[in-house]
Design a protein around this motif. Structure first.
Motif, PDB file in Angstrom:
ATOM      1  N   UNK A  18       0.659  -1.634  -0.081  1.00  0.00           N
ATOM      2  CA  UNK A  18      -0.209   0.095   0.332  1.00  0.00           C
ATOM      3  C   UNK A  18       0.850   1.407   0.192  1.00  0.00           C
ATOM      4  N   UNK A  19       2.054   1.043   0.223  1.00  0.00           N
ATOM      5  CA  UNK A  19       2.907   1.858   0.240  1.00  0.00           C
ATOM      6  C   UNK A  19       2.974   3.009  -1.225  1.00  0.00           C
ATOM      7  N   UNK A 189       0.392   8.969   3.364  1.00  0.00           N
ATOM      8  CA  UNK A 189       0.055   8.708   2.036  1.00  0.00           C
ATOM      9  C   UNK A 189      -1.708   8.095   1.614  1.00  0.00           C
ATOM     10  N   UNK A 190      -2.008   7.618   2.169  1.00  0.00           N
ATOM     11  CA  UNK A 190      -3.075   6.984   2.112  1.00  0.00           C
ATOM     12  C   UNK A 190      -3.922   6.512   3.194  1.00  0.00           C
ATOM     13  N   UNK A 191      -3.994   6.489   3.994  1.00  0.00           N
ATOM     14  CA  UNK A 191      -4.877   6.681   5.146  1.00  0.00           C
ATOM     15  C   UNK A 191      -5.469   7.453   5.805  1.00  0.00           C
ATOM     16  N   UNK A 210       7.587  14.379  -2.296  1.00  0.00           N
ATOM     17  CA  UNK A 210       6.753  15.111  -3.762  1.00  0.00           C
ATOM     18  C   UNK A 210       6.459  16.471  -3.013  1.00  0.00           C
ATOM     19  N   UNK A 211       6.459  17.225  -4.288  1.00  0.00           N
ATOM     20  CA  UNK A 211       5.849  18.911  -3.686  1.00  0.00           C
ATOM     21  C   UNK A 211       4.804  18.398  -3.488  1.00  0.00           C
ATOM     22  N   UNK A 212       3.955  17.382  -4.591  1.00  0.00           N
ATOM     23  CA  UNK A 212       2.577  17.431  -4.940  1.00  0.00           C
ATOM     24  C   UNK A 212       1.923  16.689  -4.001  1.00  0.00           C
ATOM     25  N   UNK A 213       2.822  15.833  -3.388  1.00  0.00           N
ATOM     26  CA  UNK A 213       2.443  14.954  -1.715  1.00  0.00           C
ATOM     27  C   UNK A 213       2.402  15.996  -0.574  1.00  0.00           C
ATOM     28  N   UNK A 216      -0.681  17.924  -0.492  1.00  0.00           N
ATOM     29  CA  UNK A 216      -1.022  17.334  -0.177  1.00  0.00           C
ATOM     30  C   UNK A 216      -1.694  17.343   1.359  1.00  0.00           C
ATOM     31  N   UNK A 217      -1.098  17.211   1.758  1.00  0.00           N
ATOM     32  CA  UNK A 217      -0.802  16.538   2.948  1.00  0.00           C
ATOM     33  C   UNK A 217      -0.563  17.148   3.809  1.00  0.00           C
TER      34      UNK A 217
END
Length: 258
Positions: A18-19, A189-191, A210-213, A216-217
């Motif tokens: 899931x990573x 990143x997913x939970x 990454x910048x996009x991640x 989002x966080x």
């Protein structure tokens, strides 16, 4: 090693765990993992993955290398001092307890630091501390609560005396501090994120994304804070446009939700 080899590895790891490694900075992650598989005698990511499928210890080593479990108590002490002396009274504002999340808590030094600060201010008993990490092995280490002396180099003497029991060259976190922290496996990143936190601490982790991640966080952390709650980030993770996420700078590396 080709880029195709790494892309296929990313896909297989995502199915297995899931990573999503594509959300991590590619150059850094490839270099770190290549160093590990070469040390273990493999020639490619493909070979490395096939070996991990058969060897749980190797898979745990991969997780450990991927998540960079390097931590210590009161890391960058001056920041924690600002949190305790200046920002904690602001967070409380007449309350007797707070809800805290130590995100990507590694081997537990950070959430235990938070617990000690709350205990020192007679706030621990009624407060809630959630500590999460993607690495189950790191969480198990945290729950044991035994640390070498080097992990305590920034711990004030009063805290060392009150909240640790020394045995030889190791220090055991006292039971009341250990009991106060709820540890849980969690993938940032997913939970799903819990909400209504007074304080979220996430330090020295976002630099690997990454910048996009990261964007989002920041949005998800902001939504997980209650109004006027505080986000505390690491010394290389300053948010330059916090207002985009409904946040405002209140101290260097500290942001409040508007």
């Amino acid at each position: 090693m080709t880029d195709k080899d790494y892309v296929a590895f990313i896909e297989k790891i995502k199915r297995k765990s899931g990573i999503d490694l594509s959300l991590y900075k590619e150059t850094q992650m490839k270099r770190r993992l290549k160093s590990l598989y070469e040390k273990k005698g493999f020639q490619s990511f493909q070979e490395f993955f096939l070996a991990m499928e058969k060897d749980k210890c190797l898979y745990n080593l991969f997780l450990d290398r991927m998540t960079i479990n390097v931590s210590e108590f009161f890391r960058n002490y001056q920041r924690w001092n600002i949190l305790e002396k200046k920002l904690l009274p602001r967070l409380l504002n007449g309350k007797k307890h707070i809800k805290v999340w130590s995100a990507a808590c590694s081997t537990g030094e950070e959430p235990y630091t938070i617990a000690m600060i709350l205990a020192q201010n007679s706030l621990l008993e009624a407060s809630y501390i959630l500590a999460t990490d993607i690495d189950e092995q790191a969480i198990k280490t945290a729950q044991i609560g035994i640390y070498p002396e080097r992990a305590l180099k920034e711990v004030p003497l009063e805290y060392k005396t009150n909240y640790f029991q020394q045995e030889g060259s190791f220090y055991h976190v006292k039971e009341d501090i250990k009991r106060s922290v709820t540890f849980r496996k969690h993938n940032l990143l997913s939970d799903r994120f819990e909400t209504d936190f007074d304080l979220i601490v996430c330090r020295n982790v976002l630099i690997y994304f990454t910048e996009s991640a990261k964007k989002e966080l920041y949005e998800k952390f902001s939504k997980s804070l209650r109004r006027n709650g505080i986000l505390f980030v690491g010394s290389t993770e300053q948010i330059f446009t916090p207002e985009k996420y409904g946040l405002k700078t209140i101290e260097t590396f500290f942001y409040t939700r508007l």
